[in-house]
Design an enzyme around this catalytic site. Structure first.
Site, mmCIF file in Angstrom:
data_model
loop_
_atom_site.group_PDB
_atom_site.id
_atom_site.type_symbol
_atom_site.label_atom_id
_atom_site.label_comp_id
_atom_site.label_asym_id
_atom_site.label_seq_id
_atom_site.Cartn_x
_atom_site.Cartn_y
_atom_site.Cartn_z
ATOM 1 N N SER A 204 0.821 -1.328 0.059
ATOM 2 C CA SER A 204 -0.122 -0.052 -0.024
ATOM 3 C C SER A 204 0.979 1.218 -0.053
ATOM 4 O O SER A 204 1.966 1.232 0.610
ATOM 5 C CB SER A 204 -1.176 -0.077 1.283
ATOM 6 O OG SER A 204 -1.659 1.335 1.284
ATOM 7 N N TYR A 219 -1.877 -0.610 10.013
ATOM 8 C CA TYR A 219 -2.200 -1.127 8.699
ATOM 9 C C TYR A 219 -1.128 -0.668 7.724
ATOM 10 O O TYR A 219 -0.683 -1.589 7.065
ATOM 11 C CB TYR A 219 -3.445 -0.358 8.100
ATOM 12 C CG TYR A 219 -3.714 -0.459 6.645
ATOM 13 C CD1 TYR A 219 -4.178 -1.714 6.004
ATOM 14 C CD2 TYR A 219 -3.513 0.416 5.583
ATOM 15 C CE1 TYR A 219 -4.125 -1.982 4.519
ATOM 16 C CE2 TYR A 219 -3.503 0.250 4.417
ATOM 17 C CZ TYR A 219 -3.844 -0.891 3.948
ATOM 18 O OH TYR A 219 -3.766 -1.064 2.445
#
Length: 224
Positions: A204, A219
């Site tokens: 990401s 995350y």
């Protein structure tokens, strides 16, 4: 320089071949593809432009006739599944929802006809050991040439670090880190034995473009 180019809905990602044990034969690749610009490229900017726009794509079937995709029922994972089928690869689709797996596999077969598909139901937030056992059984005897580690979760909404509850913390680490690692462990021995293979880990931009990604810190850490 041996390159792998992966096209997902018009976006091209290129990386050097760096799979341990395969680099001498130049037939393997590991690439981290993020939702932002997290790709691996040689340092010279002109070379990066050439690699991303002009370098010829690889014949992915040379790595093997099968590809395994985790999290293939939505978004990036679903796009990878369709594009790999378009290239003529058979598919092992791994996800937690059997109805969605069937929907995707039916859609692929309706569009590409001869592609073989195996659906494997695994909940990466559940018994991971049992899930990996199912995957190992499903791929036994198959020449898995491409692995797309796409499965992952984020926060349901932004939270300060101290607000992340234990269950969410467990799921983030188990799915994003342990799941990716264990699936790779299951698939990599076959690639090493055949001396060819490509592994794509979906990361990401939250881990690179926005350092530590405030309010999504765990995350970001698990999707670096």
């Amino acid at each position: 320089m041996n390159l792998v180019r992966v096209n997902v809905e018009g976006t091209t990602k290129v990386t050097k071949v760096v799979v341990p044990g395969m680099h001498k034969r130049k037939k393997g690749a590991i690439v981290n593809v993020g939702s932002g610009a997290s790709i691996v490229l040689p340092s010279h900017p002109l070379y990066a432009i050439y690699a991303a726009t002009k370098a010829p794509g690889k014949n992915l079937k040379k790595y093997g006739s099968w590809a395994l995709v985790t999290g293939p029922t939505d978004g990036i994972g679903k796009s990878f599944a369709f594009q790999l089928a378009r290239k003529g690869l058979n598919l092992v689709l791994v996800g937690r929802n059997p109805d969605k797996l069937k929907e995707v596999s039916d859609g692929i077969q309706a569009k590409f006809g001869k592609v073989q598909i195996k659906n494997v139901v695994v909940d990466f937030s559940g018994d991971l050991s049992e899930g990996i056992r199912k995957i190992e059984e499903a791929i036994e005897g198959l020449d898995i040439g491409v692995l797309i580690n796409n499965v992952g979760i984020s926060y349901p909404y932004a939270r300060f670090f101290h607000e992340v509850d234990e269950q969410l913390l467990k799921n983030l680490i188990q799915i994003n880190v342990q799941g990716t690692t264990k699936v790779t462990q299951a698939v990599l021995p076959g690639m090493l034995k055949r001396k060819k293979g490509a592994i794509v880990n979906i990361g990401s931009g939250a881990a690179i473009v926005i350092p530590s990604d405030p309010l999504y810190a765990v995350y970001a850490a698990t999707k670096a």
